[in-house]
Design an enzyme around this catalytic site. Sequence first.
Site, mmCIF file in Angstrom:
data_model
loop_
_atom_site.group_PDB
_atom_site.id
_atom_site.type_symbol
_atom_site.label_atom_id
_atom_site.label_comp_id
_atom_site.label_asym_id
_atom_site.label_seq_id
_atom_site.Cartn_x
_atom_site.Cartn_y
_atom_site.Cartn_z
ATOM 1 N N ARG A 287 7.816 -6.780 -18.394
ATOM 2 C CA ARG A 287 7.226 -7.309 -17.164
ATOM 3 C C ARG A 287 8.008 -8.540 -16.707
ATOM 4 N NH1 ARG A 287 2.605 -5.531 -20.226
ATOM 5 N NH2 ARG A 287 1.501 -3.894 -19.118
ATOM 6 N N ARG B 267 8.869 -1.399 -12.156
ATOM 7 C CA ARG B 267 9.228 -1.634 -13.565
ATOM 8 C C ARG B 267 9.373 -0.272 -14.244
ATOM 9 N NH1 ARG B 267 6.375 -2.682 -18.812
ATOM 10 N NH2 ARG B 267 4.408 -2.123 -17.847
ATOM 11 N N GLY C 106 -0.884 0.543 -5.113
ATOM 12 C CA GLY C 106 -1.474 0.109 -3.851
ATOM 13 C C GLY C 106 -2.254 1.213 -3.159
ATOM 14 N N GLY D 164 3.066 1.751 -2.189
ATOM 15 C CA GLY D 164 3.351 1.965 -3.610
ATOM 16 C C GLY D 164 2.235 2.744 -4.294
ATOM 17 N N ARG D 165 2.474 3.116 -5.537
ATOM 18 C CA ARG D 165 1.531 4.005 -6.227
ATOM 19 C C ARG D 165 0.224 3.324 -6.576
ATOM 20 N NH1 ARG D 165 6.602 5.748 -9.629
ATOM 21 N NH2 ARG D 165 6.814 3.508 -9.336
ATOM 22 N N ASN E 190 10.035 -10.690 -8.095
ATOM 23 C CA ASN E 190 8.642 -10.541 -7.658
ATOM 24 C C ASN E 190 8.026 -11.863 -7.211
ATOM 25 O OD1 ASN E 190 8.651 -7.833 -7.992
ATOM 26 N ND2 ASN E 190 7.431 -7.785 -9.858
ATOM 27 N N HIS F 27 -1.296 -10.704 -20.074
ATOM 28 C CA HIS F 27 -1.244 -9.259 -19.823
ATOM 29 C C HIS F 27 0.188 -8.861 -20.198
ATOM 30 C CE1 HIS F 27 -1.648 -5.322 -18.092
ATOM 31 N NE2 HIS F 27 -0.733 -5.555 -17.171
ATOM 32 N N ALA G 252 0.798 -1.228 0.000
ATOM 33 C CA ALA G 252 0.000 0.000 0.000
ATOM 34 C C ALA G 252 0.829 1.277 0.000
ATOM 35 C CB ALA G 252 -0.947 -0.013 1.193
HETATM 36 N N1 LIG Z 1 -1.777 -6.106 -13.538
HETATM 37 C C1 LIG Z 1 -1.921 -4.860 -13.907
HETATM 38 O O1 LIG Z 1 -2.818 -4.519 -14.704
HETATM 39 C C2 LIG Z 1 -0.984 -3.830 -13.334
HETATM 40 C C3 LIG Z 1 -1.206 -2.461 -13.538
HETATM 41 C C4 LIG Z 1 -0.317 -1.550 -12.951
HETATM 42 C C5 LIG Z 1 0.764 -1.992 -12.186
HETATM 43 N N2 LIG Z 1 0.945 -3.333 -12.044
HETATM 44 C C6 LIG Z 1 2.053 -3.850 -11.233
HETATM 45 O O2 LIG Z 1 1.789 -3.560 -9.858
HETATM 46 C C7 LIG Z 1 3.022 -3.535 -9.135
HETATM 47 C C8 LIG Z 1 3.099 -2.263 -8.300
HETATM 48 O O3 LIG Z 1 3.252 -1.128 -9.133
HETATM 49 P P1 LIG Z 1 3.527 0.315 -8.483
HETATM 50 O O4 LIG Z 1 3.550 1.279 -9.604
HETATM 51 O O5 LIG Z 1 2.606 0.528 -7.333
HETATM 52 O O6 LIG Z 1 5.009 0.125 -7.905
HETATM 53 P P2 LIG Z 1 5.661 0.908 -6.682
HETATM 54 O O7 LIG Z 1 7.134 0.746 -6.849
HETATM 55 O O8 LIG Z 1 5.110 2.281 -6.564
HETATM 56 O O9 LIG Z 1 5.170 0.083 -5.411
HETATM 57 C C9 LIG Z 1 5.608 -1.212 -5.143
HETATM 58 C C10 LIG Z 1 5.350 -1.583 -3.710
HETATM 59 O O10 LIG Z 1 6.023 -2.832 -3.461
HETATM 60 C C11 LIG Z 1 6.844 -2.707 -2.326
HETATM 61 N N3 LIG Z 1 8.046 -3.532 -2.480
HETATM 62 C C12 LIG Z 1 9.109 -3.337 -3.303
HETATM 63 N N4 LIG Z 1 10.033 -4.295 -3.124
HETATM 64 C C13 LIG Z 1 9.553 -5.104 -2.161
HETATM 65 C C14 LIG Z 1 10.057 -6.255 -1.510
HETATM 66 N N5 LIG Z 1 11.247 -6.781 -1.835
HETATM 67 N N6 LIG Z 1 9.294 -6.852 -0.564
HETATM 68 C C15 LIG Z 1 8.095 -6.340 -0.237
HETATM 69 N N7 LIG Z 1 7.562 -5.238 -0.804
HETATM 70 C C16 LIG Z 1 8.283 -4.637 -1.756
HETATM 71 C C17 LIG Z 1 7.199 -1.221 -2.231
HETATM 72 O O11 LIG Z 1 7.538 -0.859 -0.896
HETATM 73 C C18 LIG Z 1 5.882 -0.585 -2.674
HETATM 74 O O12 LIG Z 1 4.960 -0.544 -1.606
HETATM 75 C C19 LIG Z 1 4.123 -3.662 -10.193
HETATM 76 O O13 LIG Z 1 4.525 -5.021 -10.286
HETATM 77 C C20 LIG Z 1 3.410 -3.230 -11.478
HETATM 78 O O14 LIG Z 1 4.043 -3.736 -12.634
HETATM 79 C C21 LIG Z 1 0.091 -4.246 -12.583
#
Ligand SMILES: NC(=O)c1ccc[n+]([C@@H]2O[C@H](COP(=O)([O-])OP(=O)(O)OC[C@H]3O[C@@H](n4cnc5c(N)ncnc54)[C@H](O)[C@@H]3O)[C@@H](O)[C@H]2O)c1
Length: 323
Positions: free
Chosen positions: A94, A88, A17, A14-15, A101, A181, A12
């Site tokens: 991805r 990413r 989250g 993260g952006r 991940n 995806h 949560a």
């Molecule tokens: N499926 C989809 O349609 C879709 C759409 C958008 C983003 N995503 C994916 O969602 C994920 C999050 O994207 P975001 O932009 O919020 O990224 P972000 O970097 O802003 O946030 C990632 C979160 O993961 C945590 N994190 C990082 N490394 C970690 C670790 N080793 N252990 C535990 N937590 C860890 C960070 O503290 C942060 O809270 C990415 O994998 C992104 O590719 C998927």
Amino acid sequence: MGCGMKVSVIGASGRVGKAAAFSLAEESVVSEVVLLAREKSLGRIQGEALDMNDAMAAKDIRVAITPSSNFEDLAGSKIVVITAGAPRTSDMTRMDVAKPNAKIIAEYSRLIAKYAPESIILVITNPVDVMTYVAYKASGFPRSRVIGLGNHLDSLRLKNLISKHFNIHVSEIHTRIIGEHGDHMVLLLSSTSIGGILVKDFPQYQSFNVETIVDKVKNAGSYVINKKGATEYGPAFAISNTVKTIINDEKRILTLTTFLDGEIDEVSDVCLGVPVKLGINGVERVISVKMTDNELEDFKTAAKVVKKSTEEVMASLDEDVKD
Ligand SMILES: NC(=O)c1ccc[n+]([C@@H]2O[C@H](COP(=O)([O-])OP(=O)(O)OC[C@H]3O[C@@H](n4cnc5c(N)ncnc54)[C@H](O)[C@@H]3O)[C@@H](O)[C@H]2O)c1
């Protein structure tokens, strides 16, 4: 609190989250949103929770927003959304982030199984099809309760593009992207309709360039990341939309990632985006769609590619996840 259900978001800080948590807090069917993050991000999510609380007061919404780094707080969650993952950048695929991940997803899936054994896991972290497989294996949950966001957002992006091209309200567009995806997504053009009429029967179809549209959907995420650093609102609303469909037992058909066991042309032992009927217990069933030979061929290619990546990623994990 109200009569809604508890939903937790891991990652949560993260952006995606935090945007998802904010969007979920607004849903009347949610009574509590738990923002979970690592200890080092606790201060940040405490700030996010306070800020969100102010917004909810402005909208007269009564919801508990709980920041935490203690996984025991997952207890009682109906749905646990996982957005945690290595970031990413626009030049990364991805798959580049798949192995690191997978470790994160496996660890959190086990914690979810321990503290919220009756919950539904909704995986967002990319590559989402592979990560859904990891969550399925590591949690030991039935496949109906492990879902990936899959092609839901891709399908919404496609709806938008078709709506713009034909200048018709987005709610009239019925279309779907299935498969991976990622690069191997498959547009189901043969069953795309606008207001119940096949898209091919519209005069503007002459100037509808399918390849360009598919490219735009494929690159939509990278394009946004390039411009503003991350996607937020699109995934957040796709997530809250999925959560609401489950909690309300709406029986809608969304295009999400699920474990396949031969429902579509005998594709099995792989997680892919397909149309699923969604209800209070998660995936009720895979909807087998009628495809043209080309669409089916592309879907089978997606299955092959994702399966290969999944095998590579699974081989990098501990033995107890692979069972
Ligand atoms: N499926 C989809 O349609 C879709 C759409 C958008 C983003 N995503 C994916 O969602 C994920 C999050 O994207 P975001 O932009 O919020 O990224 P972000 O970097 O802003 O946030 C990632 C979160 O993961 C945590 N994190 C990082 N490394 C970690 C670790 N080793 N252990 C535990 N937590 C860890 C960070 O503290 C942060 O809270 C990415 O994998 C992104 O590719 C998927």
